[in-house]
Design a protein around this motif. Structure first.
Motif, short mmCIF file in Angstrom:
data_model
loop_
_atom_site.label_atom_id
_atom_site.label_comp_id
_atom_site.label_asym_id
_atom_site.label_seq_id
_atom_site.Cartn_x
_atom_site.Cartn_y
_atom_site.Cartn_z
N VAL A 46 52.94 71.02 34.86
CA VAL A 46 54.12 71.32 34.06
C VAL A 46 55.36 70.82 34.81
CG1 VAL A 46 54.52 73.67 34.95
CG2 VAL A 46 55.28 73.06 32.66
N GLY A 47 56.24 70.21 34.04
CA GLY A 47 57.51 69.77 34.60
C GLY A 47 58.62 70.61 34.01
N VAL A 48 59.55 71.04 34.87
CA VAL A 48 60.68 71.85 34.41
C VAL A 48 61.90 70.95 34.33
CG1 VAL A 48 62.05 73.90 34.86
CG2 VAL A 48 59.66 73.84 35.54
N PHE A 49 62.55 70.94 33.18
CA PHE A 49 63.70 70.07 32.96
C PHE A 49 64.92 70.92 32.64
CE2 PHE A 49 61.63 65.95 32.68
CZ PHE A 49 60.31 66.33 32.51
N ALA A 50 66.08 70.36 32.99
CA ALA A 50 67.32 71.07 32.68
C ALA A 50 68.01 70.48 31.47
CB ALA A 50 68.25 71.02 33.88
N ARG A 170 50.99 78.27 33.40
CA ARG A 170 52.10 77.44 33.88
C ARG A 170 53.41 77.77 33.15
NH1 ARG A 170 47.61 74.21 34.77
NH2 ARG A 170 47.34 73.95 32.55
N TYR A 171 53.36 78.74 32.25
CA TYR A 171 54.58 79.14 31.56
C TYR A 171 55.58 79.69 32.56
CZ TYR A 171 57.74 81.84 28.73
OH TYR A 171 58.87 82.36 28.17
N ASP A 172 56.83 79.37 32.36
CA ASP A 172 57.88 79.80 33.28
C ASP A 172 58.89 80.64 32.51
OD1 ASP A 172 60.39 79.73 34.81
OD2 ASP A 172 59.30 78.32 36.09
N PHE A 180 63.67 73.52 30.03
CA PHE A 180 62.71 72.96 29.09
C PHE A 180 61.46 72.62 29.88
CE2 PHE A 180 67.00 72.09 27.96
CZ PHE A 180 67.07 72.40 26.62
N GLY A 181 60.32 72.83 29.30
CA GLY A 181 59.08 72.55 30.02
C GLY A 181 58.25 71.53 29.27
N VAL A 182 57.59 70.66 30.05
CA VAL A 182 56.63 69.73 29.47
C VAL A 182 55.32 69.96 30.20
CG1 VAL A 182 56.02 67.33 29.12
CG2 VAL A 182 58.39 68.04 28.89
N GLU A 183 54.33 70.40 29.46
CA GLU A 183 53.05 70.71 30.06
C GLU A 183 52.03 69.69 29.61
OE1 GLU A 183 51.21 74.33 28.76
OE2 GLU A 183 50.18 74.58 30.66
N VAL A 184 51.29 69.14 30.58
CA VAL A 184 50.31 68.11 30.26
C VAL A 184 48.95 68.59 30.74
CG1 VAL A 184 49.77 65.67 30.41
CG2 VAL A 184 52.11 66.45 30.77
N ALA A 185 47.99 68.59 29.86
CA ALA A 185 46.62 68.89 30.27
C ALA A 185 45.97 67.57 30.66
CB ALA A 185 45.87 69.54 29.12
N CYS A 186 45.47 67.48 31.88
CA CYS A 186 44.90 66.21 32.30
C CYS A 186 43.78 66.45 33.31
CB CYS A 186 45.98 65.31 32.91
SG CYS A 186 46.76 66.08 34.32
N ALA A 187 43.00 65.44 33.52
CA ALA A 187 41.92 65.52 34.49
C ALA A 187 42.51 65.61 35.90
CB ALA A 187 41.03 64.29 34.37
N PRO A 188 41.79 66.26 36.83
CA PRO A 188 42.36 66.45 38.17
C PRO A 188 42.77 65.14 38.84
CG PRO A 188 40.39 67.76 37.91
CD PRO A 188 40.52 66.96 36.67
N TRP B 213 55.31 85.35 22.59
CA TRP B 213 56.07 84.15 22.22
C TRP B 213 56.40 83.33 23.47
CZ3 TRP B 213 57.45 81.72 17.84
CH2 TRP B 213 58.41 80.72 17.95
N ARG B 214 56.17 82.02 23.41
CA ARG B 214 56.47 81.20 24.57
C ARG B 214 57.36 80.01 24.23
NH1 ARG B 214 52.45 84.01 26.23
NH2 ARG B 214 52.55 84.67 28.38
N GLY B 215 57.65 79.85 22.99
CA GLY B 215 58.56 78.75 22.61
C GLY B 215 57.93 77.39 22.76
N THR B 216 56.62 77.27 22.49
CA THR B 216 56.02 75.94 22.53
C THR B 216 56.43 75.19 21.27
OG1 THR B 216 54.05 76.72 21.41
CG2 THR B 216 54.01 76.75 23.80
#
Lengths: 208, 461
Positions: A46-50, A170-172, A180-188, B213-216
């Motif tokens: 997960v990447g955290v963005f401002a 990974r929720y923040d 803002f969060g961008v979560e990516v599911a990916c292989a290790p 709720w997580r705001g996805t």
């Protein structure tokens, strides 16, 4: 939850030793260093963005590199983010089907209830027909709105889906405030690449 | 010349230049709104105790009425409705502005609604809850209200679906359900923000209410669609509910009631009084929570404009009412209308005209629309006027019917007055509790209206 390995020291008070034993038992599996292993989450980053623009950037880059399983966390609904995720216009939501079905059920049940009951309880006034449609329209209308609304709620709960108390680890908490969060599911083995892309796009923070 | 130039420069710095420097950021919004939920001050507890004591008085009066019978409330033929139904219609009317602001203005994309809609939606829910008490209070046997619900029973008895009173049951229970759902769905993302800011027991309670709720993006996509649909469903509903309430009167052959004018007349009056109540609640809230950056002069201005418009429409209906009475050629109808002007209840009629048609005219001046004391006084006058409007429909209408033998005036008793005062206490206790438990300004929607954080704008520092 990273634990530093504790020295096996008998000077620890008894209570602490008991509690450590308890923990080891409850978590059932231990690493070799004795630290507890919680449920291993699905691999992902997960990447955290401002900023909104960096978030959109990251999503576009990830999509361009072929990563498909991306989720965005935003404090407000953002059309830009949704468009970046689909790659084309705003996606449709099936919630409206629930509303339609619910509303029609309401209309039909409103008429069915009123007509069936007046036929059962046959109160003739002034020699007029007992099945008097105009007043029944009001009941049918109210039930249309009532069932339409309740089914919309049901649709939201089913599709969103809510309630769901076990979300991604990974929720923040900042995702409901100003990040803002961008979560990516990916292989290790892809974690590195994803981390690179996120950082390049302007992530403040990148976590596993 | 120079004075004019400096004036425009000043106004530009206040409106244009002020925005870029003082516009709150996302973090500010969270902080400012979560701050309103801090442990309350003594003043709050003082108000709470006052309201709770008043409510206790109302409950005591109701117990007296249940014990000794409905005659305690001064109900005598022909005045069987009197103040209870007056207050019932009044509260239903108050409950209309909330949905108007949250649903109709949402559909019209009126962005200014964002910071006031939560408070007015809460007001709607509480007003409908208050109104819902009155049909039950008004029942001689208040333990049998479930007879109104169509349910299968051994005698095949079903309620009469041709009765406006039953339409009312359906309309109001639908309205309450949909308002609560709309209110709660709007709250979920905000409660999630509270959850993420709170600790301990508070965190756990908010976590349960936020439904995880997580705001996805997925959640937002369905949420937005559902929210738009709720608004689309609530809009015709809000119009239908007060129309149905008006048919309680208009369907009866009582002089002064039997008119097709009633539905729009009631809907307009409802919106009018609802906006006044929103101002009555929001102005002190804005002061105590220091919400000036969110509830600005523009909001007050817009609300005052809406009050003015609905007031003018209402005045038009008052004139129409007289015209209908005159044009009907029906002597009893005319007599009933004249009775309102010069009869026993004439002072209340003229008070209503002053409060509803004359006092809002000050809002033609912009200065009055943004002047808080004026706004407050006019709003309170409007509430008084709208209560008396319902009173003047119900009580004088029933006082002079077709047949002089059934003429009868109504005098309030201590019991029904206390129950009515208690209903205000019940409404305010709910609202006071709400402002300390849930965010009274929508966190998410306020954030949507302020500029989104963009890196390029911040690249300089």
């Amino acid at each position: 939850m990273r634990h530093t390995p504790r020295p096996a020291c008998s000077l620890r008070p008894r209570a602490a030793r008991v509690s450590a034993r308890y923990h080891r038992r409850t978590w059932s599996r231990c690493r070799s260093d004795g630290s507890p292993v919680t449920q291993t989450p699905a691999p992902g980053v997960v990447g955290v963005f401002a900023h909104v623009d960096t978030t959109v950037h990251a999503i576009r880059d990830l999509k361009a590199r072929g990563f498909g399983r991306i989720a965005a966390y935003t404090p407000v609904p953002l059309e830009e983010v949704e468009e970046a995720l689909t790659g084309h216009g705003l996606p449709r939501s099936p919630v409206r089907l629930f509303t339609l079905v619910g509303g029609l059920t309401g209309t039909l049940s409103g008429f069915a209830l009123t007509i069936w009951t007046v036929l059962k309880w046959n109160l003739i006034t002034g020699g007029k027909p007992v099945v008097s449609i105009p007043p029944f329209v009001i009941i049918a209308f109210e039930l249309t709105i009532l069932l339409g609304g309740l089914c919309t709620l049901l649709g939201l709960l089913v599709t969103a889906p809510l309630p769901r108390f076990r979300g991604s680890p990974r929720y923040d908490p900042r995702f409901t405030a100003d990040r803002f969060g961008v979560e990516v599911a990916c292989a290790p083995d892809q974690v590195r690449t994803v981390e690179e892309i996120l950082k390049q796009a302007g992530a403040e923070e990148v976590r596993l | 010349m120079s004075a004019g130039a400096s004036g425009t420069a000043e106004s530009r710095s206040l409106s244009g230049g002020g925005d870029s420097t003082t516009a709150p950021t996302y973090a500010d919004v969270n902080r400012d709104i979560i701050r309103t939920l801090e442990f309350p001050s003594n003043l709050y507890f003082g108000w709470m105790s006052f309201v709770a004591l008043t409510l206790a008085g109302g409950i005591f009066a109701w117990i007296l009425q249940i014990y000794y019978g409905i005659g305690m409330a001064g109900k005598r033929n022909p005045q069987m409705w009197a103040m209870y139904i007056t207050t019932f219609v009044f509260w239903i009317g108050i409950g209309h502005a909330g949905t108007l602001i949250s649903a109709i203005l949402y559909l019209f994309r009126a962005r200014w609604r964002t910071s006031i809609y939560r408070g007015s939606e809460a007001m709607t829910v509480f007003a409908v809850l208050t109104a819902g008490l009155f049909p039950v209070i008004h029942l001689g046997r208040m333990w049998l209200p479930y007879w109104l619900i169509p349910y299968p029973n051994e005698r095949y008895l079903w309620p009469n679906f041709r009765s406006p009173l039953l339409w009312d049951v359906f309309a109001i229970s639908t309205y309450l359900t949909i308002s609560v759902v709309f209110f709660y769905v709007g709250l979920v993302p905000d409660i999630a923000a509270l959850r993420d800011a709170a600790r301990g027991l508070k965190h756990r309670i908010y976590a349960a209410l936020a439904l995880g709720w997580r705001g996805t993006d997925r959640q937002w996509r369905h949420y937005r669609r559902a929210y738009g649909l709720f608004a689309a469903l609530a809009t015709p509903l809000v119009v239908s509910v007060h129309s149905v309430v008006s048919w309680d009167f208009a369907m009866a052959l009582v002089p002064g009631w039997h008119s097709t004018l009633f539905a729009p007349f009631f809907v307009d009056g409802a919106i009018f009084s609802g906006f006044a109540m929103v101002l009555v609640l929001l102005i002190p809230m804005r002061y105590y929570f220091n919400l000036y950056p969110y509830i600005t002069a523009k909001h007050l201005d817009n609300m005052a404009k809406l009050i003015l418009v609905t007031s003018l429409v209402l005045t038009y209906f008052y004139v129409c009412e007289g015209f209908v009475a005159w044009y009907s050629g029906e002597p009893i109808e005319r007599a009933s209308y004249l009775f309102k002007w010069v009869g026993v209840y004439a002072p209340w009629w003229w008070l209503q005209i002053f409060c509803n048609s004359v006092s809002p005219l000050v809002f033609f001046w912009r200065r009055a629309r943004v002047h808080v004391p004026t706004l407050y006084v006019v709003s309170v006058l409007v509430l008084i006027g709208m209560w008396f409007e319902r009173f003047n429909i119900i009580v004088p209408g029933l006082a002079r019917g077709f047949y002089p033998y059934t003429f009868g005036s109504y005098v309030p008793t201590p019991v029904d007055s206390m129950i009515i005062i208690g209903s205000f206490a019940w409404f305010f206790i709910l609202f006071l509790a709400f402002i300390k438990v849930l965010p009274s300004v929508s966190i998410v929607e306020v954030k949507e209206t302020i500029p989104h954080p963009v890196r390029d704008a911040h690249a300089r520092h």
